[in-house]
Enzyme design. Sequence first.
Site, PDB file in Angstrom:
ATOM      1  N   ARG A   5      36.361  46.449  37.983  1.00 50.38           N
ATOM      2  CA  ARG A   5      35.720  45.732  36.876  1.00 50.38           C
ATOM      3  C   ARG A   5      34.344  46.312  36.563  1.00 50.38           C
ATOM      4  O   ARG A   5      33.388  45.563  36.377  1.00 50.38           O
ATOM      5  CB  ARG A   5      35.592  44.244  37.240  1.00 50.38           C
ATOM      6  CG  ARG A   5      36.777  43.421  36.776  1.00 50.38           C
ATOM      7  CD  ARG A   5      36.729  42.038  37.345  1.00 50.38           C
ATOM      8  NE  ARG A   5      37.167  41.040  36.402  1.00 50.38           N
ATOM      9  CZ  ARG A   5      37.562  39.837  36.735  1.00 50.38           C
ATOM     10  NH1 ARG A   5      37.590  39.487  38.008  1.00 50.38           N
ATOM     11  NH2 ARG A   5      37.936  38.979  35.807  1.00 50.38           N
ATOM     12  N   CYS A   6      34.267  47.641  36.493  1.00 46.49           N
ATOM     13  CA  CYS A   6      32.956  48.248  36.350  1.00 46.49           C
ATOM     14  C   CYS A   6      32.621  48.630  34.922  1.00 46.49           C
ATOM     15  O   CYS A   6      31.493  49.023  34.659  1.00 46.49           O
ATOM     16  CB  CYS A   6      32.841  49.478  37.237  1.00 46.49           C
ATOM     17  SG  CYS A   6      33.790  50.903  36.650  1.00 46.49           S
TER      18      CYS A   6
ATOM     19  N   GLU B 285      35.056  41.888  32.376  1.00 38.67           N
ATOM     20  CA  GLU B 285      34.225  42.428  33.457  1.00 38.67           C
ATOM     21  C   GLU B 285      32.788  41.937  33.436  1.00 38.67           C
ATOM     22  O   GLU B 285      32.004  42.286  34.334  1.00 38.67           O
ATOM     23  CB  GLU B 285      34.221  43.959  33.372  1.00 38.67           C
ATOM     24  CG  GLU B 285      35.614  44.533  33.557  1.00 38.67           C
ATOM     25  CD  GLU B 285      35.693  45.969  33.098  1.00 38.67           C
ATOM     26  OE1 GLU B 285      36.112  46.808  33.910  1.00 38.67           O
ATOM     27  OE2 GLU B 285      35.320  46.244  31.941  1.00 38.67           O
TER      28      GLU B 285
ATOM     29  N   GLN C  81      48.293  49.923  35.119  1.00 36.59           N
ATOM     30  CA  GLN C  81      47.502  49.291  34.072  1.00 36.59           C
ATOM     31  C   GLN C  81      47.581  50.081  32.765  1.00 36.59           C
ATOM     32  O   GLN C  81      47.060  49.613  31.740  1.00 36.59           O
ATOM     33  CB  GLN C  81      46.029  49.187  34.501  1.00 36.59           C
ATOM     34  CG  GLN C  81      45.829  48.278  35.712  1.00 36.59           C
ATOM     35  CD  GLN C  81      44.389  48.206  36.200  1.00 36.59           C
ATOM     36  OE1 GLN C  81      44.101  48.350  37.378  1.00 36.59           O
ATOM     37  NE2 GLN C  81      43.465  47.971  35.302  1.00 36.59           N
TER      38      GLN C  81
END
Lengths: 784, 292, 168
Positions: free
Chosen positions: A368-369, A738, A221
Amino acid sequence: MAIAERPAIGGIGESVLRKEDARFIRGRGHYVDDIVLPNMLHMAILRSPHAHARIRSIDTAAAAAVPGVIAVVTGELMAQHNLAWMPTLSGDTQAVLATDKVRFQGQEVACVVAESKYIAEDAVGLIDVDYEPLQAVTTPQQALDAGAPVIRDDKGATDNHIYHWEAGDGPATEAAFARAAKVVSLSTHYPRCHPAPLETCGCVADVDSVTGKATIHMTSQAPHAHRTLFALVAGLPEQNIRIISPDIGGGFGNKVPIYPGYVVATAASLLLGRPVKWVEDRTENLISTGFARDYHMKGELALDADNRFIGLRVGLLSDNGAFFSDAQPSKFKAGLFHIVTGSYDIPAAHVVGDGAYTNKAPGGVAYRCSFRVTEASFLIERLVDTAAHELGVDAAELRMRNFIQPEAFPYRSATGFEYDSGDYPRAMQVALEALGYDELRREQAEKRTRGELMGIGVASFTEVVGAGKGRDYDIVGLRMFDSAELRVHPTGKAVLKLGVKSQGQGHETTFAQIVAEELGIPAADVAVEEGDTDNTPYGLGTYASRSTPVGGAATAMIARKLRDKGRQIAAHLFEADVADIEFERGRYWVKGSPGEVKTIQDVAFAAYSNIPEGMEAGLEGVHYYDPPNMTFPFGTYLVVVDVDRGTGVVKVRRVVAVDDCGVRINPMIVEGQIHGGLTEGFGIAFMELITFDAEGNCIGSTFMDYLLPTAWETPRFETFTTVTPSPHHPLGAKGVGESATVGSPAAYVNAVVDALAPYGVRNIDMPVTSDKVWAAMRGAGVTE
Amino acid sequence: MFPAAFDYTAPTSLDEVLRILGERGEEAKVLAGGQSLIPLLKLRFASPALVVDIARVDGLEGIGRDDGTLRIGARTRHADVEAARDLHGSLDVLLDAAPQISDPLIRNQGTVGGSLCHADPAGDWGAVMLALGAELEARSAQGTRRIPVDGFFDGPFTTTLRPDELVTSVIIPMPASRSGGTYLKLERKVGDFATVGVAVHVELDGSGRIGRAGVGLCAVGASSIRATGAEQALAGQEPDDALIAEAARLAAAQAEPLADQRGGVDYKRDVVRVFAQRGLRTAVERARRGAA
Amino acid sequence: MKVNLSLNGAQRSAEAEPRTLLVDFIRTTLGLTGTHIGCDTSSCGACTVLLDGRPVKSCTLLAAQADGHNVTTVEGLADGAILHPVQEAFHTEHGLQCGFCTPGMMLVGAALLERNPAPSEEEIRWAISGNICRCTGYMNIVKAIRRAAGLGVEVHSEPVSTPTAGVA
């Protein structure tokens, strides 16, 4: 130009269909495991069955003798090249291959490189390791007990404490609690879960033995950051490292860390002079790669006599696993958890957090925090609902009473964030109306008289994304700016190269839309490239919802720069003064003469053929964007559930989601992100769990135990939007990827607790499985 | 994640299969659909020397009526049972269970016989066939025998089938009178094994009393369990709420669940009770509505 | 051993070990990488292919079991340059994000429409319940299969756009 005449160029706000679909719907996606190079070898990893054990010896003779096996690599071999340990993204060190001890079940111990993956796996089964099991530390509380086995004796540690971190104002918060009319508290464990993208992690490492150039195709990523880290870890000259992140089958933060497999595969390729492919299987992915959450939290909310929040106190204990390997801004040991005051005007807050090593896989910041915002948002929204139940007031009304009001923005929070913009009451209002909230509360009241269990859960989250301003945000020292390089060709088409990297978010389409909006070149004519470090400008990658806030801003800025150069070229073509040149949607004209137009395509050609004297030819440039602030998307989610009195099964009847991410580049793609996040939130709330027994054995290392929701369990989502632009972002846009994973778990859990609230049930920790619901019901005397 | 190496044979006749099982049955595994066997091979929980693929043998598939029984060929896929509603429409429990086996993709390939012989304690068909009082036809080079399903399961993943035998069909007695049934399955998500599975089949006699009741439980013991206590309490009785509640309690008492990630012992036992109660009510209702 | 099968309408023949999984035979031996591997326990459906028209998990089949049969992978959905309605619909309804589950989802959708030309949303959700998606939340996948059937879905969202504060 009249609006009716505007050509549809695929600008901002249009639901442009995705360009990247063309290859995926034909099965022509190009993922790491699809890559086949001549002479390629395959690598498999032997992993520790023990959570904590000393390694007495490793016998690789039988494995090495299997026909087709080219090499067996152990920690000892890696240590000879100074590669047995590597730095982590949080300033710690992590074992690449174990040398002295293994520190979690699933830890990498040895690797086999063979002609096929079947042979590699056969050989892995023949490696004989003599372990001396040690006592495993399986909870952070146990880890911090006096006398607990020390896990990180490799660096001379004498205990398992990693960090202590605080935010906010202790004395002011104590004062608030001292004068409170009411204090509500909640202790909850946000359990360990896992991003589990459908594609696992892997790489094809190809070190050219002649040129020394290392080309590493990898699930990344953040390819540029990874390249720099490879240079630091492997000692390879950075210009000789090329990271290519091809199509990625989902990231969700799982593909941000550097995993030992990548390092060993690269070393093996270097030593053997052949490409080496390593793609982990699902068990390896779940047992060893970056998990998420595992935060033990205690929150206390102080209220005055008018039910206004006057103080928030939070204690945190983080289970980081055996190595502190999180990817998060270096100045923030608990990420952005201190957003925990959320959507509420709370004048005083204090967060105290500690991190501990345990004999489990390393990680924590993932899935996705938004850098621990999931944990914070969950805590405050659960706390507010707990307060509502204890005070006997409506959950929506209590929130409305305490929201930061629209006039208060920009709003400085008690923990030091400056929220850019928001209208929380409006999002709540839209949600309540869309749901038919009042009518459902009436239905609930009526059902309660018959003992039927129906719950409504509310969550009004504000989260913080767009890391970030370089002065405050860096990862291993690399500042979190991002970049965009734009070149317009003579024929008026363009190529945009980015420092971010999509894993399904649709950048090839959305970033083209930004160029279309700013420069007027149709999105269809703008090619977007990401992921190849040889061909893109330096950026920190895609995670924590930062692409639009940072990369999108960089794109807007460079497009505007080129637009302004175009203005000068147009002036030259018109033989007019630059100050008299107007521009809109790809057309330049002289003030007062809108009928005579030079298009951006005309200007582009001129940039190569008819450039003004003294001006550089070409129409291209790169912009590195340092965001002045974070962005603060927000929303309100409402969930309705019905609970089966006999079995504890929870059926989610409705989900209404109102999201505000400022200006939306592509509404269709934003909606898709929300659907995905609401589903992950649903999974986290109801079924996803990695847990361990007392010996540190991992339960949750296959999809038989780590449960992901299918289309059958997953509810339908009703999505709505409000638009409150960000005042500091060039496009008014905020991040959004997110938001739904941040905001929805609390909504789901609040709904279940609400269903059982009349019976005195105040909390059920996630995952809220049917047996836990049953236990709560039976404990309260509810049965069928 | 890949199987260890094995020898493979795909005979084209039943006799050939039986000959091979007669010679190498101890070290061989029979491959029908493979949806139970192949996952085991991939995890290397099983490493047979020989895999005997019976896909090419004729006569092992299909559903048919035969002299008061319903015959399901052992290699009949779950999805085919689901689709053959016209043949077994009066057997509600079969109708309700078939779509709930695993997930649609598994159902397109996995077989009834394969699943029963795999004898997973959480296997749905086990509970269903117990409730229906079914038998298995097993062939070997020595001959044929009928094995009642009640007595076939001998512990987790263990049956009384001999290594030289092959199950060729499942034989279900068709009800002589009005009948009804259902299958209730608690699963955490589609594709998970049952947390609790309760199969109920009830036949009413001319006066509306219960002529025969079959209650089968899965996932709550070392093997599927026939809730004989509940069945005996129901037989010959007028099916009212009190009787049903009592039968449900007896069924729960006979369950032997283990605590695991799906829930504790008390939870699973109580779900047996709740499902048996709901299932019996449904079964009786359906039987009353149905034709003889 | 030799495995002979019809792959997307063309006869193919290649060597395989008895233990070679069909998914590896397709991806590695036959070189079609549109079929994906997502798990070890037959749980995710990323490997879905059609075997004689039936959606099955190719990771849970030996290549040997496909000998003499017809296998359709995602590469066989289109008719030359003409996309299958399911492929078109996944595009127009935004039924994919990362694309990894997409081949399996589309094949299941196509097979469903063969036997049920007008499936309800519930029937679609049931049909794809053996296929995991992490990105889309399934909403647009259901929409796409409905669209491929020439049907719509109940609208569940209405964008509320109200101009508020100005942009920087």
